[in-house]
Design a protein around this motif. Structure first.
Motif, PDB file in Angstrom:
ATOM      1  N   VAL A 160     -12.499  12.384  -2.137  1.00  0.00           N
ATOM      2  CA  VAL A 160     -12.700  11.556  -2.937  1.00  0.00           C
ATOM      3  C   VAL A 160     -11.235  10.372  -2.532  1.00  0.00           C
ATOM      4  N   LEU A 161     -10.233  10.685  -2.241  1.00  0.00           N
ATOM      5  CA  LEU A 161      -9.145   9.951  -1.931  1.00  0.00           C
ATOM      6  C   LEU A 161      -9.375   9.259  -0.689  1.00  0.00           C
ATOM      7  N   ALA A 162     -10.166   9.726   0.383  1.00  0.00           N
ATOM      8  CA  ALA A 162     -10.794   8.907   1.616  1.00  0.00           C
ATOM      9  C   ALA A 162     -11.458   8.013   1.245  1.00  0.00           C
ATOM     10  N   ALA A 163     -12.547   8.402   0.407  1.00  0.00           N
ATOM     11  CA  ALA A 163     -13.466   7.299   0.003  1.00  0.00           C
ATOM     12  C   ALA A 163     -12.874   6.088  -0.581  1.00  0.00           C
ATOM     13  N   LYS A 164     -12.110   6.256  -1.361  1.00  0.00           N
ATOM     14  CA  LYS A 164     -11.215   5.249  -2.206  1.00  0.00           C
ATOM     15  C   LYS A 164     -10.476   4.080  -1.238  1.00  0.00           C
ATOM     16  N   LYS A 165      -9.981   4.817  -0.367  1.00  0.00           N
ATOM     17  CA  LYS A 165      -9.250   3.955   0.849  1.00  0.00           C
ATOM     18  C   LYS A 165     -10.309   3.395   1.650  1.00  0.00           C
ATOM     19  N   VAL A 166     -11.589   3.802   1.887  1.00  0.00           N
ATOM     20  CA  VAL A 166     -12.353   3.273   2.786  1.00  0.00           C
ATOM     21  C   VAL A 166     -13.075   2.027   1.891  1.00  0.00           C
ATOM     22  N   SER A 167     -13.281   2.160   0.755  1.00  0.00           N
ATOM     23  CA  SER A 167     -13.671   0.997  -0.123  1.00  0.00           C
ATOM     24  C   SER A 167     -12.860  -0.068  -0.152  1.00  0.00           C
ATOM     25  N   GLU A 168     -11.419   0.237  -0.407  1.00  0.00           N
ATOM     26  CA  GLU A 168     -10.437  -0.796  -0.423  1.00  0.00           C
ATOM     27  C   GLU A 168     -10.386  -1.556   0.815  1.00  0.00           C
ATOM     28  N   ALA A 169     -10.540  -0.611   2.080  1.00  0.00           N
ATOM     29  CA  ALA A 169     -10.607  -1.398   3.464  1.00  0.00           C
ATOM     30  C   ALA A 169     -11.666  -2.363   3.708  1.00  0.00           C
ATOM     31  N   THR A 170     -12.826  -2.088   3.210  1.00  0.00           N
ATOM     32  CA  THR A 170     -13.837  -2.859   3.305  1.00  0.00           C
ATOM     33  C   THR A 170     -14.152  -3.929   2.417  1.00  0.00           C
ATOM     34  N   SER A 171     -13.356  -3.881   1.426  1.00  0.00           N
ATOM     35  CA  SER A 171     -13.161  -4.818   0.520  1.00  0.00           C
ATOM     36  C   SER A 171     -12.375  -6.072   0.605  1.00  0.00           C
ATOM     37  N   ALA A 172     -11.305  -5.506   1.461  1.00  0.00           N
ATOM     38  CA  ALA A 172     -10.088  -6.472   1.770  1.00  0.00           C
ATOM     39  C   ALA A 172     -10.420  -7.254   3.071  1.00  0.00           C
TER      40      ALA A 172
END
Length: 98
Positions: free
Chosen positions: A86-98
Motif C-alpha cells: 500500500v505504501l509503495a503504491a502511494k509513492k509510485v502514484s506520487e512519482a507519476t503525478s509529479a
C-alpha cells in the motif's frame, strides 16, 4: 482433583496463565485484523499506525512467552509485506503525478 497442595496451586496458576494468554492472543488477532483492513482500504495513515501498534504488541507477546519469537517474526513480516504494498503504491502514484 489434585491432592497435593502444590498441585492445587499449579492448577490455579495454570488457569490464570491460560486466561491471560488467550486474552493476549485474541488481542493480537484484533491488531493484525486492523492492519489487514487498513491495507484493503488502501488507507496509508491507518496502515502505518495499525502496523506500528501490531508490531509492538507482537513483540510484547513474544517477550512474555505467549507466542514463540519466530511466530512473532513471521507475523510481523507478513503484515509488513502487505502494508508495504500500500505504501509503495502511494509513492509510485506520487512519482507519476509529479
Amino acid at each position: 482433583m489434585a491432592n497435593l497442595k502444590s498441585s492445587k496451586k499449579d492448577i490455579k496458576r495454570n488457569l490464570k496463565n491460560r486466561t491471560r494468554n488467550s486474552a493476549t492472543k485474541s488481542s493480537l488477532k484484533t491488531f493484525i485484523k486492523k492492519v489487514r483492513t487498513a491495507v484493503t482500504q488502501k488507507n496509508e495513515e491507518a496502515t502505518q499506525t495499525a502496523l506500528a501498534s501490531a508490531i509492538k504488541q507482537l513483540d510484547k507477546a513474544a517477550k512474555r512467552g505467549v507466542i514463540h519469537k519466530n511466530q512473532a517474526a513471521r507475523r510481523k513480516s507478513r503484515i509488513a509485506l502487505a502494508a508495504n504494498k500500500v505504501l509503495a503504491a502511494k509513492k509510485v502514484s506520487e512519482a507519476t503525478s509529479a
